[in-house]
Design a protein around this motif. Structure first.
Motif, PDB file in Angstrom:
ATOM      1  N   MET B   1      78.932  -6.389   5.991  1.00  0.00           N
ATOM      2  CA  MET B   1      77.554  -5.592   6.670  1.00  0.00           C
ATOM      3  C   MET B   1      78.386  -4.147   6.996  1.00  0.00           C
ATOM      4  O   MET B   1      79.431  -4.143   7.829  1.00  0.00           O
ATOM      5  CB  MET B   1      76.996  -6.244   7.863  1.00  0.00           C
ATOM      6  CG  MET B   1      76.355  -7.507   7.380  1.00  0.00           C
ATOM      7  SD  MET B   1      76.012  -8.333   9.102  1.00  0.00           S
ATOM      8  CE  MET B   1      77.282  -8.556   9.948  1.00  0.00           C
ATOM      9  N   ILE B   2      77.728  -3.077   6.527  1.00  0.00           N
ATOM     10  CA  ILE B   2      78.234  -1.874   6.988  1.00  0.00           C
ATOM     11  C   ILE B   2      77.102  -1.145   7.609  1.00  0.00           C
ATOM     12  O   ILE B   2      76.147  -1.182   7.518  1.00  0.00           O
ATOM     13  CB  ILE B   2      78.436  -1.032   5.549  1.00  0.00           C
ATOM     14  CG1 ILE B   2      79.170  -1.946   4.426  1.00  0.00           C
ATOM     15  CG2 ILE B   2      78.946   0.433   5.520  1.00  0.00           C
ATOM     16  CD1 ILE B   2      80.612  -2.015   4.578  1.00  0.00           C
ATOM     17  N   PRO B   3      77.810  -0.137   8.748  1.00  0.00           N
ATOM     18  CA  PRO B   3      76.885   0.574   9.590  1.00  0.00           C
ATOM     19  C   PRO B   3      76.395   1.620   8.820  1.00  0.00           C
ATOM     20  O   PRO B   3      76.661   2.120   7.699  1.00  0.00           O
ATOM     21  CB  PRO B   3      77.980   1.212  10.640  1.00  0.00           C
ATOM     22  CG  PRO B   3      79.364   0.324  10.563  1.00  0.00           C
ATOM     23  CD  PRO B   3      79.295  -0.203   9.186  1.00  0.00           C
ATOM     24  N   SER B   5      75.397   5.569   8.137  1.00  0.00           N
ATOM     25  CA  SER B   5      76.318   6.680   8.439  1.00  0.00           C
ATOM     26  C   SER B   5      76.617   7.310   9.498  1.00  0.00           C
ATOM     27  O   SER B   5      75.406   7.404  10.220  1.00  0.00           O
ATOM     28  CB  SER B   5      76.079   7.652   7.214  1.00  0.00           C
ATOM     29  OG  SER B   5      76.322   7.103   5.780  1.00  0.00           O
ATOM     30  N   PHE B   6      77.370   7.987   9.620  1.00  0.00           N
ATOM     31  CA  PHE B   6      77.491   8.697  11.168  1.00  0.00           C
ATOM     32  C   PHE B   6      78.596   9.656  11.095  1.00  0.00           C
ATOM     33  O   PHE B   6      79.533   9.572  10.097  1.00  0.00           O
ATOM     34  CB  PHE B   6      77.718   7.603  12.342  1.00  0.00           C
ATOM     35  CG  PHE B   6      79.026   6.805  12.043  1.00  0.00           C
ATOM     36  CD1 PHE B   6      80.323   7.172  12.422  1.00  0.00           C
ATOM     37  CD2 PHE B   6      78.789   5.522  11.649  1.00  0.00           C
ATOM     38  CE1 PHE B   6      81.464   6.620  12.254  1.00  0.00           C
ATOM     39  CE2 PHE B   6      79.949   4.785  11.481  1.00  0.00           C
ATOM     40  CZ  PHE B   6      81.272   5.153  11.994  1.00  0.00           C
ATOM     41  N   HIS B  35      84.164  -3.257  20.475  1.00  0.00           N
ATOM     42  CA  HIS B  35      84.010  -4.492  20.089  1.00  0.00           C
ATOM     43  C   HIS B  35      82.671  -5.106  20.821  1.00  0.00           C
ATOM     44  O   HIS B  35      82.358  -6.128  20.852  1.00  0.00           O
ATOM     45  CB  HIS B  35      85.118  -5.599  20.724  1.00  0.00           C
ATOM     46  CG  HIS B  35      86.168  -5.650  19.613  1.00  0.00           C
ATOM     47  ND1 HIS B  35      86.574  -4.568  18.922  1.00  0.00           N
ATOM     48  CD2 HIS B  35      86.605  -6.574  19.087  1.00  0.00           C
ATOM     49  CE1 HIS B  35      87.448  -5.132  18.019  1.00  0.00           C
ATOM     50  NE2 HIS B  35      87.412  -6.577  18.241  1.00  0.00           N
ATOM     51  N   VAL B  38      80.621  -1.531  17.638  1.00  0.00           N
ATOM     52  CA  VAL B  38      80.833  -1.684  16.051  1.00  0.00           C
ATOM     53  C   VAL B  38      79.750  -3.014  15.482  1.00  0.00           C
ATOM     54  O   VAL B  38      79.127  -2.928  14.563  1.00  0.00           O
ATOM     55  CB  VAL B  38      82.174  -1.741  15.564  1.00  0.00           C
ATOM     56  CG1 VAL B  38      82.483  -2.102  14.058  1.00  0.00           C
ATOM     57  CG2 VAL B  38      82.983  -0.510  15.954  1.00  0.00           C
ATOM     58  N   PRO B  39      79.865  -3.960  16.165  1.00  0.00           N
ATOM     59  CA  PRO B  39      79.006  -5.350  15.518  1.00  0.00           C
ATOM     60  C   PRO B  39      77.681  -4.687  15.726  1.00  0.00           C
ATOM     61  O   PRO B  39      76.986  -5.176  14.893  1.00  0.00           O
ATOM     62  CB  PRO B  39      79.379  -6.509  16.673  1.00  0.00           C
ATOM     63  CG  PRO B  39      81.021  -6.183  17.276  1.00  0.00           C
ATOM     64  CD  PRO B  39      80.916  -4.590  17.236  1.00  0.00           C
ATOM     65  N   LYS B  42      77.122  -2.685  12.969  1.00  0.00           N
ATOM     66  CA  LYS B  42      76.899  -3.403  11.561  1.00  0.00           C
ATOM     67  C   LYS B  42      75.514  -3.960  11.441  1.00  0.00           C
ATOM     68  O   LYS B  42      75.243  -4.025  10.240  1.00  0.00           O
ATOM     69  CB  LYS B  42      78.070  -4.317  11.577  1.00  0.00           C
ATOM     70  CG  LYS B  42      79.516  -3.658  11.436  1.00  0.00           C
ATOM     71  CD  LYS B  42      80.439  -4.628  11.434  1.00  0.00           C
ATOM     72  CE  LYS B  42      80.575  -5.627  10.426  1.00  0.00           C
ATOM     73  NZ  LYS B  42      81.656  -6.680  10.526  1.00  0.00           N
TER      74      LYS B  42
END
Ligand SMILES: Cc1cc2nc3c(=O)[nH]c(=O)nc-3n(C[C@H](O)[C@H](O)[C@H](O)COP(=O)(O)OP(=O)(O)OC[C@H]3O[C@@H](n4cnc5c(N)ncnc54)[C@H](O)[C@@H]3O)c2cc1C
Ligand code: FES
Ligand code: FES
Lengths: 153, 283
Positions: B1-3, B5-6, B35, B38-39, B42
């Motif tokens: 899983m990728i966030p 774009s930023f 922590h 980021v989750p 994602k």
């Protein structure tokens, strides 16, 4: 964005999108596929590596956060083909079955023994809480860590 | 899983981070250990346009003894707190809670500032910060201000921290009660977040409770000081029966969280059990 880091002693520089996860960067841009992705949700610890000497879950870090960092993955544990004593102990004590969790287990064990060279069984289990073994080989994993701790007198 | 774009900015100092927050406006977010953030990125529950990384600022990574209080930089990791002798001596509840956050990997990265800014109702520190009567220091473009822990947690996921402020320091008074404090936790077995986290700081004199502060994490929509338990024990001789009577007041009159694992009734009962254990341990 330019990101440079030292991985297992070798300096790397890549241009990455800020959203690239560290684990993705290691596996896809550097070909270091020893670091596994189990859950991808920060729970299983299969992706555990060392960043500046501390274990982290590389699925929960962005590559850009590690610009300038010193990184070690499972590929960097052996020296000149000789397994690290913790790796030897996992082999000796049958601390792996399918091997999927093993890279993370080895690095978490390394962190434990670095901070606490003679851990009790309870301390070993507490230190490995962030690493799941789907083969449930925990007893032998604990024995492997105990064995490794006895090796380094 | 990728966030999603930023844009990524690495702050060179706290004041640089504050000006970057102003410059990038509403879509900007501070990144510390990452922590919690980021989750959620994602999972695309959070989609900030800009991340301002303060994770490497050494000016926020310290634990020092200021005499009247311990000063803890917002960037101190859970591991730094867990392994600090100073905190273990002067505020054992904080070191015990730090050592029970998530797992080793999480403790190596996550920060006390990140927990307090994020203000997850299930986080460990909020109840501890209340029981230790801490002060939270924040910095904005207008300078620094301090917020008493009691005024900091304002509601579910809500705090007194403004969008353009950075939490810089947590101050823990070095008093007798804090030196005799503990944190006991009933964790979710998989995530390790607390269903109930009970922090107590208590000083005693001649077998009686002189001063007492009780804080709960995980029990309500936000962490709270439990005046019911405190008032029941303050000034009383410490005995099995006075402790039992005081802990029976835990979470009384409070709205208590309920989920598929732990019902409201069970959580309330466990709040009483953990209060009793904590009070007995300190007596
Ligand atoms: C697997 C796992 C298990 C966990 N278990 C627990 C647990 O048992 N108990 C527990 O309490 N927590 C637990 N956590 C959460 C953990 O403690 C996080 O580290 C913490 O919640 C956030 O700290 P961070 O430094 O990582 O913050 P980040 O994720 O970087 O930031 C969190 C939020 O705070 C803001 N922020 C961060 N620092 C500042 C600052 N100085 N000033 C202003 N805003 C700031 C960010 O903008 C963001 O909105 C767990 C996390 C994981 C991944
Ligand atoms: S893949 Fe990173 S914790 Fe499971
Ligand atoms: S050996 Fe198979 S997951 Fe651990």
């Amino acid at each position: 964005m330019k990101v440079s880091m030292t991985v297992n002693g070798t300096a790397f520089e890549h241009d990455v999108e800020p959203r690239t996860l560290l684990v993705q960067h290691l596996r896809e841009n550097m070909g270091l596929t020893g670091t596994h992705v189990g859950c991808d949700t920060s729970s299983c610890g299969a992706c555990t590596i060392l960043v500046n000497g501390e274990t982290v879950k590389s699925c929960t870090l962005l590559a850009v956060q590690c610009d300038g960092a010193d990184i070690k993955t499972i590929e960097g544990m052996a020296t000149n083909g000789d397994l690290h004593p913790i790796q030897e102990s996992f082999r000796e004590k049958h601390g792996l079955q399918c091997g999927f969790c093993t890279p993370g287990m080895i690095l978490s064990s390394w962190q434990l023994l670095e901070r606490n060279p003679k851990p009790s069984e309870g301390e070993i289990r507490h230190a490995l809480e962030g690493n799941f073994c789907r083969c449930t080989g925990y007893d032998n994993i604990v024995k492997a860590v105990q064995h490794a701790s006895q090796q380094s007198a | 899983m990728i966030p999603e774009s930023f844009d990524y900015q690495r702050a060179s100092s706290v004041s640089d981070a504050i000006s970057l927050l102003h410059q990038h406006g509403e879509g900007a977010k501070i990144l510390a250990g990452g922590h919690s953030l980021v989750p959620t990125m994602k999972l695309r529950l959070s989609t900030p346009a800009t991340l301002i990384d303060i994770g490497d600022l050494t000016e926020l990574k310290y634990i020092s003894d200021k005499g009247d209080y311990l000063a803890i930089g917002a960037g101190a990791t859970h591991w730094m707190l867990e392994s600090s002798d100073l905190i273990q001596q002067k505020a054992p509840a904080l070191s015990q809670s730090a050592g029970q956050v998530g797992d080793v990997q999480v403790r190596n990265r996550g920060t006390i500032g990140g927990v307090l800014a994020h203000s997850d109702p299930q986080a460990d520190y909020p109840g501890v910060i209340l029981a230790l009567n801490a002060t939270i220091v924040v910095q904005g473009s207008g300078g620094e201000r301090t917020i008493a822990a009691a005024d900091y947690f304002t509601g579910l996921w809500e705090t007194a921290l403004e969008e353009t402020e950075i939490l810089t320091e947590v101050r823990i008074p070095t008093d007798n009660a804090n030196a005799n404090s503990c944190y006991l936790k009933f964790p979710q077995p998989a995530s390790r977040y607390p269903y109930v986290g009970c922090a107590v700081a208590m000083s005693t004199a001649g077998g009686s409770c002189a001063e007492i502060r009780v804080g709960f994490s995980g029990v309500g929509e936000t962490a709270f000081r439990d005046s019911g338990v405190e008032n029941a024990l303050q000034g009383q001789a410490l005995s099995e029966s006075s402790i039992a009577a005081a802990s029976a007041k835990a979470a009384e009159g409070r709205s208590v969280l309920s989920d598929v694992f732990v019902s409201e009734e069970y959580r309330r009962a466990m709040a009483q059990v953990y209060a009793k254990r904590a009070l007995s341990q300190l007596s």
